[in-house]
Design an enzyme around this catalytic site. Sequence first.
Site, PDB file in Angstrom:
ATOM      1  N   CYS A 141       0.879  -1.177   0.000  1.00  0.00           N
ATOM      2  CA  CYS A 141       0.000   0.000   0.000  1.00  0.00           C
ATOM      3  C   CYS A 141       0.912   1.222   0.000  1.00  0.00           C
ATOM      4  O   CYS A 141       2.132   1.093   0.062  1.00  0.00           O
ATOM      5  CB  CYS A 141      -1.001  -0.010   1.149  1.00  0.00           C
ATOM      6  SG  CYS A 141      -0.314   0.158   2.804  1.00  0.00           S
ATOM      7  N   CYS A 190      -2.085   1.460  -4.216  1.00  0.00           N
ATOM      8  CA  CYS A 190      -0.870   2.143  -4.689  1.00  0.00           C
ATOM      9  C   CYS A 190      -0.886   2.337  -6.201  1.00  0.00           C
ATOM     10  O   CYS A 190      -0.043   3.023  -6.748  1.00  0.00           O
ATOM     11  CB  CYS A 190       0.389   1.419  -4.232  1.00  0.00           C
ATOM     12  SG  CYS A 190       0.635  -0.213  -4.911  1.00  0.00           S
ATOM     13  N   CYS A 211       3.146   0.706  -8.207  1.00  0.00           N
ATOM     14  CA  CYS A 211       3.640  -0.644  -7.941  1.00  0.00           C
ATOM     15  C   CYS A 211       4.281  -1.194  -9.208  1.00  0.00           C
ATOM     16  O   CYS A 211       3.638  -1.229 -10.258  1.00  0.00           O
ATOM     17  CB  CYS A 211       2.496  -1.558  -7.515  1.00  0.00           C
ATOM     18  SG  CYS A 211       1.729  -1.044  -5.979  1.00  0.00           S
TER      19      CYS A 211
END
Length: 138
Positions: free
Chosen positions: A12, A86, A90
Site C-alpha cells: 500500500c 498504490c 507498484c
Amino acid sequence: MSGRRPTVLFVCVHNAGRSQMAAGYLRHLGGDDVRVLSAGSQPAAQVNPAAVAAMAEEGIDLTAAVPRQLADETVGEADVVVTMGCGDECPFVPGRRYEDWPLDDPAGLGVDAVRPIRDEIRRRVEALLVELRRGDAG
C-alpha cells in the site's frame, strides 16, 4: 502446501495500515507455510497506531512492524503481489500473480473505524490462504 512455500507481498502507499494488517494476519494464520513481505511506495515513519490497536484485539502484535520502501527486487521475490491503493506506483514483474484489494485507507481513523477494514482484510487473507494451500499461487 506442496513444494516450495509461496511468498506473498502486500503493498500500500504508506505501508502503515492495510498492508501491515494483511501481513500480520497472513503470518498469524499461515505460519511457516507462507513467506510474508510488505512494503509501501511512500512509507510512513511508523505503523498506524489505530491499526496496531485493532490487530492487538485479534491477538496479533504489530508493535515491532516498520514501514518499508517498496523495491523492484522485493516484487521479484514474490509469487503473489497484493496491492491496496498504490495503483501505478507498484512495479509490474511478469510471471507474478497480482491482486488488487480496494480497501479504505485507515490513515487518520480511530480504532472503531479501522475494525471493519481489519475484518475485511482478514476475510481476504483467509481466502488467499485457502488458494495458496491448494497450490493456486501463480
